[in-house]
Write a protein that holds these residues in place. Structure first.
Motif, PDB file in Angstrom:
ATOM      1  N   LYS A 174       0.811  -1.221   0.000  1.00 28.55           N
ATOM      2  CA  LYS A 174       0.000   0.000   0.000  1.00 28.55           C
ATOM      3  C   LYS A 174       0.844   1.270   0.000  1.00 28.55           C
ATOM      4  O   LYS A 174       0.321   2.370   0.111  1.00 28.55           O
ATOM      5  N   LEU A 175       2.183   1.078  -0.077  1.00 21.68           N
ATOM      6  CA  LEU A 175       3.027   2.271  -0.078  1.00 21.68           C
ATOM      7  C   LEU A 175       2.968   2.911  -1.466  1.00 21.68           C
ATOM      8  O   LEU A 175       3.340   2.283  -2.459  1.00 21.68           O
ATOM      9  N   SER A 176       2.442   4.121  -1.516  1.00 18.38           N
ATOM     10  CA  SER A 176       2.384   4.770  -2.830  1.00 18.38           C
ATOM     11  C   SER A 176       3.083   6.120  -2.738  1.00 18.38           C
ATOM     12  O   SER A 176       3.169   6.718  -1.659  1.00 18.38           O
ATOM     13  N   VAL A 177       3.617   6.551  -3.858  1.00 17.59           N
ATOM     14  CA  VAL A 177       4.281   7.858  -3.850  1.00 17.59           C
ATOM     15  C   VAL A 177       3.584   8.768  -4.857  1.00 17.59           C
ATOM     16  O   VAL A 177       3.138   8.317  -5.905  1.00 17.59           O
ATOM     17  N   LEU A 178       3.488  10.014  -4.479  1.00 14.83           N
ATOM     18  CA  LEU A 178       2.840  10.991  -5.354  1.00 14.83           C
ATOM     19  C   LEU A 178       3.929  11.912  -5.889  1.00 14.83           C
ATOM     20  O   LEU A 178       4.475  12.733  -5.159  1.00 14.83           O
ATOM     21  N   LYS A 179       4.268  11.748  -7.151  1.00 11.47           N
ATOM     22  CA  LYS A 179       5.406  12.510  -7.683  1.00 11.47           C
ATOM     23  C   LYS A 179       4.993  13.911  -8.123  1.00 11.47           C
ATOM     24  O   LYS A 179       4.014  14.076  -8.838  1.00 11.47           O
ATOM     25  N   MET A 180       5.769  14.879  -7.635  1.00 11.45           N
ATOM     26  CA  MET A 180       5.558  16.292  -8.012  1.00 11.45           C
ATOM     27  C   MET A 180       6.951  16.869  -8.298  1.00 11.45           C
ATOM     28  O   MET A 180       7.939  16.322  -7.820  1.00 11.45           O
ATOM     29  N   PRO A 181       7.025  17.998  -9.010  1.00  5.83           N
ATOM     30  CA  PRO A 181       8.349  18.589  -9.228  1.00  5.83           C
ATOM     31  C   PRO A 181       8.950  19.008  -7.882  1.00  5.83           C
ATOM     32  O   PRO A 181       8.283  19.628  -7.055  1.00  5.83           O
ATOM     33  N   LEU A 182      10.204  18.625  -7.665  1.00  6.33           N
ATOM     34  CA  LEU A 182      10.861  18.896  -6.379  1.00  6.33           C
ATOM     35  C   LEU A 182      12.142  19.679  -6.593  1.00  6.33           C
ATOM     36  O   LEU A 182      12.770  19.571  -7.640  1.00  6.33           O
ATOM     37  N   SER A 183      12.533  20.421  -5.548  1.00  4.72           N
ATOM     38  CA  SER A 183      13.814  21.112  -5.626  1.00  4.72           C
ATOM     39  C   SER A 183      14.743  20.485  -4.591  1.00  4.72           C
ATOM     40  O   SER A 183      14.349  20.261  -3.439  1.00  4.72           O
ATOM     41  N   PHE A 184      15.947  20.181  -5.024  1.00  5.03           N
ATOM     42  CA  PHE A 184      16.895  19.550  -4.099  1.00  5.03           C
ATOM     43  C   PHE A 184      17.181  20.438  -2.894  1.00  5.03           C
ATOM     44  O   PHE A 184      17.198  19.986  -1.753  1.00  5.03           O
TER      45      PHE A 184
END
Ligand code: ADP
Length: 486
Positions: free
Chosen positions: A332-342
């Protein structure tokens, strides 16, 4: 094919016994046929020998009488020797013939007649010779012809008896080729039939085993996969053999697992609601007390409060880790990808561990050529970097520096957390990413953790399609890295 009632052991036994019995039967029939062929061949050879020996006897007798006639006309030394040689041969031939017919009562009787008439003719020959020797000469060829006739008529009886003797043998000799051809045909027929039956039996047994065992084993194997994948099992396999028992055990096991899963879910919801929520509010209250909202505390009070806060935070961390692991396990581990800044990710993560670092006078620095943008789940990736930073701070010496380094590579972004702690032994560099794996260094530091942080981090990174690992030189520090697709 109704074979489900048989036990597996019985089926295996059948698989061996059936072809074996068939082969034995097949070989026995062939052996009998070959033996018959041998007997027939022997009989034919024997017949040929009897016929040939009988012919030789008759010929020998004629030759002897011819020699006697020659002797009568010209009793030279050479002619006499010739005559005597032939006479001596006759008993030998009789003896050979006697031995050849010894096996048949009928032939023995016929031979007795042959024997008698041969001896009779031989007697006549001897008498004629004696007469000749005592002076009764045959002066001309006409007289010799008369003598020959006398002997021939005496040998007539012998020829009749010889005919009787070989009559049966001639018959045998005549039919032998047909009989042998029939046996040969039969052998070929049995051979081809046996081979075809063997193939049919092999195919039948293969189907028998495949339908009765292999296909049922496949259902069993599928059930094992289903148990692992937590899916409903195939309907029960019928029958009473070992496979059926195993299948029934699988179904029982699956029910037990379902029950255990249900109970686990109940415990998890109990942990997250009945334990985590009160702990969170306790943590909040302790923080408020620390701010002096409900009055000032003396130094001892502050110390106690900090220790209580740490314990509560540790408990919350443990519960969060357990809930995360459960999520990973149940997929059930899901990730929601969005633009990220390091830089933002690094800043937020450093903020979260600032208090820890400050307690050990550790400086946490960010290193990168500029900001890097990449897709990812900010909460989850912060959780990963915080975990790496937490470990780095925990294991680094006081007054040291921990670096968060970002670098853009060909088609991925690499984030490294570098410390100057004890490093990770080579044998542990893979293992530390598994659950509950901690490097035991005898300093008791592993007791402060749960051994779950890196396992959770790996699951999060992998859910992003990335990889995680560590480079380390023992005694000099560790450099944990994550690589995420850019
Ligand atoms: P925890 O830290 O809660 O024990 P982790 O999964 O985060 O669990 O780490 C597993 C183990 O890996 C730690 O117990 C420690 O032995 C080792 N480890 C992790 N990070 C470091 C580090 N920076 N330096 C040395 N050892 C580390």
């Amino acid at each position: 094919m109704r074979n489900v009632q048989l036990k597996l052991a019985h089926k295996m036994l059948l698989l061996v016994v059936l072809p074996l019995s068939f082969e034995l039967l097949f070989v026995s029939i062939l052996a009998v046929l070959l033996r018959n062929a041998e007997i027939e061949l022997h009989r034919e050879t024997h017949s040929k020998a009897v016929i040939s020996e009988s012919n030789e006897l008759v010929k020998n007798l004629y030759d002897t009488s011819s020699a006697l006639v020659a002797y009568a006309v010209n009793p030279s030394q050479q002619v006499t020797a010739e005559y005597l040689k032939r006479v001596e041969l006759l008993p030998l031939r009789l003896r050979t013939l006697e031995l050849l017919v010894a096996g048949s009562e009928r032939q023995k009787a016929a031979f007795a007649e042959v024997y008698a008439s041969t001896n009779q003719t031989l007697g006549l020959l001897k008498k004629v010779k004696d007469d000749l020797d005592s002076g009764e000469k045959v002066g001309n060829l006409a007289s010799a012809g008369v003598l020959r006739k006398r002997i021939t008529s005496s040998a007539g009886a012998l020829i009749t008896h010889v005919h009787e003797l070989v009559a049966e043998e001639r018959q045998i000799e005549e039919v032998a080729p047909q009989v042998q051809a029939r046996i040969r045909q039969l052998i070929v027929f049995v051979l081809i039939g046996g081979i075809l039956l063997s193939i049919a039996l092999a195919v039948y047994l293969a189907l028998f085993v495949s339908q009765g065992t292999v296909s049922r084993l496949q259902v069993l194997m599928d059930n094992t996969r289903r148990i692992v994948g937590r899916q409903a099992l195939n309907p029960k396999i019928g029958g009473s053999d070992e496979i059926a028992h195993l299948d029934s055990t699988f179904h029982d096991m699956s029910k037990e697992l379902e029950l255990a899963e249900k109970q686990k879910q109940e415990v998890i919801s109990m942990v997250s609601h009945d334990l985590r929520s009160p702990l969170m509010s306790l943590d909040f209250s302790l923080t408020l007390i620390g701010t002096g909202k409900y009055g000032d505390l003396n130094e001892k009070g502050h110390k106690e409060l900090t220790s209580a806060e740490n314990s509560v935070k540790r408990l919350i961390r443990l519960i969060n880790d357990l809930l995360d692991i459960e999520k990973i396990e149940s997929g059930k581990l899901s990730v929601l990808k969005m633009p990220l800044s390091f830089l933002t990710l690094s800043e937020h993560s450093i903020d979260a561990v600032q208090a820890l670092a400050a307690a050990k006078q550790i400086k946490v620095e960010t290193q990168s050529a500029g900001d890097i943008e990449f897709p990812g789940d900010s909460d989850r990736l912060e959780q990963v970097v915080i975990n790496l930073l937490g470990n780095a701070i925990k294991f680094s010496p006081n007054n040291s520096v921990v670096i968060v380094k970002g670098e853009e590579k060909d088609n991925f972004v690499e984030i490294r957390v570098i410390d100057s702690g004890p490093g990770i032994p080579a044998s542990y560099r893979k293992k530390v990413f598994e659950r509950f794996q901690q490097v035991s260094r005898g300093d008791g530091k592993e007791k402060e953790g749960t051994g779950l942080g890196l396992a959770i981090s790996r699951a999060i990174v992998e859910a992003h399609g990335g990889t995680i690992g560590v480079d380390s030189e023992e005694g000099k520090g560790s450099s944990f890295w994550i690589r995420l697709p850019s």
